[in-house]
Design a protein around this motif. Structure first.
Motif, short mmCIF file in Angstrom:
data_model
loop_
_atom_site.label_atom_id
_atom_site.label_comp_id
_atom_site.label_asym_id
_atom_site.label_seq_id
_atom_site.Cartn_x
_atom_site.Cartn_y
_atom_site.Cartn_z
N TYR A 242 27.97 4.94 -26.84
CA TYR A 242 28.48 5.19 -25.48
C TYR A 242 28.99 3.88 -24.85
N PRO A 243 29.88 3.99 -23.86
CA PRO A 243 30.31 2.81 -23.11
C PRO A 243 29.09 2.12 -22.48
N LYS A 244 29.06 0.81 -22.53
CA LYS A 244 27.87 0.09 -22.08
C LYS A 244 27.58 0.30 -20.60
N ASP A 245 28.62 0.52 -19.80
CA ASP A 245 28.40 0.60 -18.36
C ASP A 245 27.64 1.84 -17.91
N ILE A 246 27.58 2.86 -18.76
CA ILE A 246 26.86 4.07 -18.35
C ILE A 246 25.50 4.19 -19.04
N TYR B 289 18.82 -2.23 -22.12
CA TYR B 289 18.12 -2.60 -23.35
C TYR B 289 18.83 -2.13 -24.63
N MET B 290 19.97 -1.42 -24.49
CA MET B 290 20.60 -0.87 -25.68
C MET B 290 21.43 -1.93 -26.42
N VAL C 254 27.61 0.54 -26.73
CA VAL C 254 26.25 0.20 -27.17
C VAL C 254 25.75 1.26 -28.16
N ARG C 255 24.75 0.84 -28.96
CA ARG C 255 24.21 1.73 -30.00
C ARG C 255 23.25 2.76 -29.40
N ALA C 256 23.81 3.61 -28.56
CA ALA C 256 23.04 4.67 -27.92
C ALA C 256 23.22 5.96 -28.68
N GLY D 249 18.33 8.11 -26.63
CA GLY D 249 17.69 7.00 -27.34
C GLY D 249 18.69 5.93 -27.70
N SER D 250 18.22 4.92 -28.44
CA SER D 250 19.13 3.84 -28.85
C SER D 250 18.46 2.90 -29.84
#
Ligand code: 4AD
Ligand code: MG
Length: 479
Positions: A372-376, A380-381, A390-392, A406-407
């Protein structure tokens, strides 16, 4: 005499031995010479039929109404009527507690779920709710059994906390300060140094940050506890107090995290199918009746048991946020402006209408969306190399939407620090968390399963208020 449960009695054969059954009256009907009492003690969804003939005095029978509690001694006999193999021929009946029919709210007829919510203290006594709460128990047991079999340790993380894991600021304050005479600092802010813990504290929104500390020593851990969110969302999917299962695994990347989530959900579905047969059969029929009242195009394609089986037996679809974004942007409902929130810019969060389109229309199975886009997403992801995502992962379920979030966690101290700064998470408040990245940091991953959302899925209920005994929602903390 030792009590026999209704469940046990129904599995026995007719015999000469006296047995003692205790329970609550569901219905009573009959004529002058014989009464039939449906007795339930919660051990099973099925009632036992108590037959009261001349041995039972009229005075006793007169005070037996729906809701009364009885202790019955008698013999198990072959049933004369259809619908049951065995029934209890009463030799004596003791009325333990009466239930005045003019006052007792639950009558032997169909009550609306809204009415039963207002009578949450009594709704356990209905077929639907006793089935739901037996299944909820079975799922609790299955969660522990799953993680135990895989070598996880259960960690009890704190309920009162000084940190905001999700960073959304939707927390319930915990304080013993005098509300009418709150001590203030020179700047005019509340002086929390005078509060019980000497600092500002809240009810936790997640046990993740503490679970991470345990995972970075014990390897594989999970929490299963109550979590609290002061978000003012009055939906059929949100509670202010809900239970969350949060595994955390050292040395695991996002792929392993997704594998664990999928394996766990399939295990839980299979467990329900194998161990909650009577209750699922009842709820399956209940859902079927409900669906009949709906318009054809709104009806669910699969019955409850079929749906659970389907999830247990089929792999989940895995796609990235960007792939999902492309599918949604080019989808019919988006082009025809049928979505309430149109998909335009890359980077906005998906709404439940989008999640349900992907799961129910596009893939017709559970979907895991990753990256997912990091801003949303939370601080900690783990940051991807693109610097944008990010690896969500979110697991989306039919009829539910998001059931798991999760992530993979950011294990690199410098990257974590800069993410915290970006998202206004104060370093000095999480110095203990940062220590884990200073000393022997390793890649690790975890997720949170919303327990009530799982129970929604497994019971086929439509409102989250009906799968937790005493729901807490905005303007509602009765009982
Ligand atoms: O996605 P969330 O906010 O993730 C976390 O809290 C992470 N710390 C979990 C982790 O990685 N250890 O919440 C996780 C799940 C959601 O997917 C949803 O199923 C459920 O918790 N949930 C709620 N359930 C009921 N009522 C609410 N208000 C909920 N908010 C989240
Ligand atoms: Mg989430």
């Amino acid at each position: 005499m030792k009590r026999t449960t209704v469940k046990k009695a129904l599995s026995l054969k007719a015999g000469e031995e006296l047995v003692n059954l205790k329970g609550w009256v569901r219905t009573k009907r009959g004529s002058k010479h014989v009464s039939f009492i449906a007795l339930n003690d919660g051990s099973t969804i099925n009632n036992i039929q108590v037959v009261a003939e001349d041995a039972i005095s009229e005075e006793v029978l007169k005070i037996i109404h729906t809701g009364a509690s009885l202790s019955v001694v008698g013999k198990l006999v072959q049933s004369q009527g259809s619908g049951q193999a065995i029934e209890l021929l009463a030799e004596s009946i003791e009325v333990l507690g009466i239930a005045d029919p003019d006052e007792y709210p639950l009558q032997p007829k169909k009550h609306s779920l809204e009415f039963l919510r207002e009578n949450a203290h009594l709704r356990f006594r209905t077929n639907t709710f006793s089935a739901i709460f037996r299944i909820r128990h079975a799922m609790t047991f299955a969660v522990h059994s799953f993680f135990n079999s895989k070598g996880f340790s259960n960690i009890h993380t704190p309920i009162i906390t000084g940190s905001d894991c999700e960073g959304a600021g939707e927390m319930f304050a915990v304080s013993t300060l005098d509300k009418k005479n709150t001590p203030l600092t020179e700047e005019g802010d509340i002086d929390y140094t005078q509060d019980f813990f000497g600092k500002e504290t809240n009810l936790t929104v997640s046990g993740q940050l503490e679970a991470e500390m345990a995972a970075l020593a014990l390897g594989k851990v999970y929490t299963f506890g109550p979590t609290f969110r002061a978000e003012n969302s009055n939906t059929s999917r949100h509670l202010a107090e809900f239970w969350m299962i949060e595994p955390e695994v050292a040395f695991a990347d996002l792929e392993e995290d997704m594998d664990l989530a999928e394996e766990m959900l399939q295990y839980l579905c299979t467990y329900a199918l194998e161990n909650c047969t009577d209750d699922l059969d009842f709820l399956d029929k209940r859902l079927f009746e409900e669906e009949k009242n709906k318009k054809k195009e709104e009806r669910q394609e699969l019955g409850l048991i079929e749906k659970i089986k389907f999830v247990a037996e089929n792999d989940f679809e895995r796609i990235t946020y960007t792939e999902a974004y492309d599918i949604l942007r080019n989808s019919k409902p988006n082009k025809k402006k049928k979505f309430q929130y149109l998909i335009e810019e890359w980077g906005t969060d998906f709404q439940s209408e989008h999640e349900r389109y992907l799961v129910e229309k596009k893939f017709k199975k559970p979907v895991i969306i990753t990256d997912y886009p990091k801003d949303i997403k939370a601080f900690y992801m783990r940051m991807n190399d693109d610097g944008k995502t990010v690896r969500a992962m979110d697991v989306l379920f039919p009829g539910i939407g998001e059931i798991i979030g999760g992530s993979q966690r950011e294990e690199r101290l410098d990257v974590l620090k800069s993410r915290m700064a970006e998202m206004d998470v104060l370093e000095h408040e999480l110095s203990w968390y940062l220590d884990s990245r200073k000393f022997g940091s390793v890649p690790h991953s975890g997720f949170g399963l919303g327990f009530e959302r799982l129970i929604l899925f497994v019971t086929g209920m439509g409102n989250i208020r009906d799968v937790i005994p005493f729901p807490r929602t905005p303007n509602n903390a009765d009982f």
